[in-house]
Design a protein around this motif. Sequence first.
Motif: not given
Lengths: 261, 159
Positions: B40-48
């Motif tokens: 999302h724009d300058d946010e990032v979510e990584v699922f590990i």
Amino acid sequence: MDNSLINYTLHLADTTLILSQRNSEWCGHGPILEQDIAITNISLDLLGQSRNFYQYAAQLINFSKHSEAKVSPSGGDLEGASEDSLAYLRTEREFKNLLLVELQNGDWGQTVLRQFFFSQFQYLLFEQLQQSKDEQLAAIAAKAIKETTYHVRWSSEWVIRLGDGTDESHQRMLHAIDELWRYTGELFEAAEYETAMGIDLAAIKQKWTEKVIAVFDEATLPVPENSFMQLGGKKGVHTEQLGYILTELQYMQRTYPNSNW
Amino acid sequence: MMYKTIDKKMLFSYLEEIKDPEVPVLSIIDLGIVRDIVLHDDEVEVFITPTYSGCPAMDMIATEIRVELATLGFKKVIITQTISPPWTTDWMSDEGKRKLKAYGIAAPDKRFVIPADGVECPLCNSTDTKLMSAFSSTACKSLYQCNDCKEPFDYFKCH
């Protein structure tokens, strides 16, 4: 909110933590290098399972205390309970682990027999828990059962190897059965929170008994007749030995509160 | 700002740079540890997802992902650990299996879901091999010895 889910999750967390701690005492002392590595691998698996259960318990506790509190998706910004506070700052009477797992290791035979009794039970329990209506417990069980499969196989092989081994190893296994059998009844004696969670321990007991008989037969070991069974761990009433483990396990956090790696 | 030109596919290739600290020849993408990335724009979510429940490498991997993404200019990096569906070696890429063998570790082999004698030696390709222990130096491996070249080797277990 009913506390059964929290208490049951803590029971699962405490049991895996304490057995992990016990097995880790073998680190550097295993009979041969490969088996030293095996028992510490099992210890690590149990610690990982325990962390999953404690993290979930902490989430439930914090949520029940502040139902409007923000719960971050990573679980990182929670106030109050944490996996560390639950493991390091609760007292003996608050621990709900099985008595079986807190007992001293004894010799190698006693350690592998305890692992055998426990892993057979845990496998059957996780089979059931995978179907739990509680999605998080079901997910933890589905992940952990793959690890438990190895623990069952490894500990069964050792019970057979020692039971059907030399006179000395056979005698030691008989001694181990004498020491541990009376703590196996508790596995199947439901605490209130287990009944509330709908865990069918009677079904597990039947399958567990069949597995134990099969392995003991191959190991030329006798299955004890039903005898007096020691209970209490699930309710927080423990043997003297739990206090010693907690003293060692909790020493750093109690002496230097909030210390970090 | 670099992050504005980055899409999900490119992010996966950036994360290729991060190796498993215990098997440094494999990237976290090869291992299938990264399940999803949401931008999302300058946010990032990584699922590990962890390989084994007690895998001690997860904290280090999460830190390295944070550093990598911060370097690319993302202001907020969220790492979310998922455990369902449970990790399986089926998610390991063919490239990952090739790299494992070249590194001296036998790759997961469906014929040996339960470790037993006969896993192909990654050094001399002999199948005359002996299982020494189902457990080895890390949770994900079993210990073997080759009866032909006599070398010990690890087998990355099916999981």
